[in-house]
Design a protein around this motif. Sequence first.
Motif: not given
Length: 352
Positions: A208-212, A264-265, A280-281, A343-344
Amino acid sequence: MRILVTGGAGFIGSALVRYLVNEVGAEVLTFDKLTYAGNLASLKCVEPSANHRFVRADICDARAVTSALEAFQPDRIYHLAAESHVDRSIDGAADFITTNIVGTYTLLDCARRYWLVLEAARKTAFRFLHVSTDEVYGSLGETGHFSEETPYDPSSPYSASKAASDHLVMAWHRTYGFPGLVSNCSNNYGPYHFPEKLIPLTILNALHGRPLPVYGTGSNIRDWLYVDDHARALHLIASRGRLGATYNVGGRNERRNIEAVKTICGVLDRLRPGPEPHDRLITYVTDRPGHDFRYAIDASRLEGELGWQARETFETGIEKTVTWYIENEWWWRPLREKVYAGERLGTTVDAA
Ligand code: NAD
């Protein structure tokens, strides 16, 4: 053979049920409360099978456990039902104490009463396999491995509750001669993994292009075990393991968390290239309180006594896992939309 699997709608439980029904040909009853982590979609491929039944019930409910035992008449119980996420145990330990400790006690008590009155041959052959974690041993430094003799030293409410349940199973064996065994495994990964844990969360956020999110510096080490290798190990331990013994299960695949995320990336860069490399995420976030530095399993007892070997390396297992998530959006999309969006958890910020 008739096997009752508690927690069979969860991640490892469903892999075990699929293996027992599809490959072993056992008759299986999945006994599961269907908490947020339980998902009948993970059992879709055994749904049409005459060998599989499901009952929605709680292991803390002695009447429900006893009635399932009496109706199904199992030859074995494989016990996987648990609250399993360390971060959630930090946010609130009550469900972990209730299910993992009181639930295991309730199940053991009902199972012992059931076993006591079985006819002699069935009584001798009966097995109760308790599935636990290497986290009961605490944390390692840069060297060494957990063996079955490593003293218990749990760090989190989750691992402390699992440690208590392991002791209960051993006590039932020593005190009542109850035919129990315990397995302690390292971190599992693979298909149908609820997307709150590092590997599925990383895969889905990357898609989803979200932060990892990577906890701390990402230098913590886990010893990764592909879930289908684990399912084979569990059935083998219950079939040929010594009563009252513990077997450690690990894939001999230690990786730093940051290496796992970068692997994984790399796979996604090949299978689903994005506008820029997925690494980069990567975003470093506050570490987990009490975060164990390193887990590493010495699986020589399981390998030497029972002849088990992990078939997957981390690289082959991750390739299969990423491919599975790419191809099975039907399974994870409802979970991301309705159950847990990433969410964290487990920071203790509000714990005071
Ligand atoms: P999971 O959270 O994916 O599944 C747990 C299952 O148990 C769910 O289907 C849930 O509905 C069910 N459940 C919870 N409370 C219940 C209750 N009171 N009564 C009946 N069912 C209940 O967990 P998992 O990752 O599949 O782990 C399975 C077992 O393996 C657990 O005992 C866990 O401690 C152990 N384990 C897991 C890992 C891992 O990496 N996932 C590693 C070591 C050990």
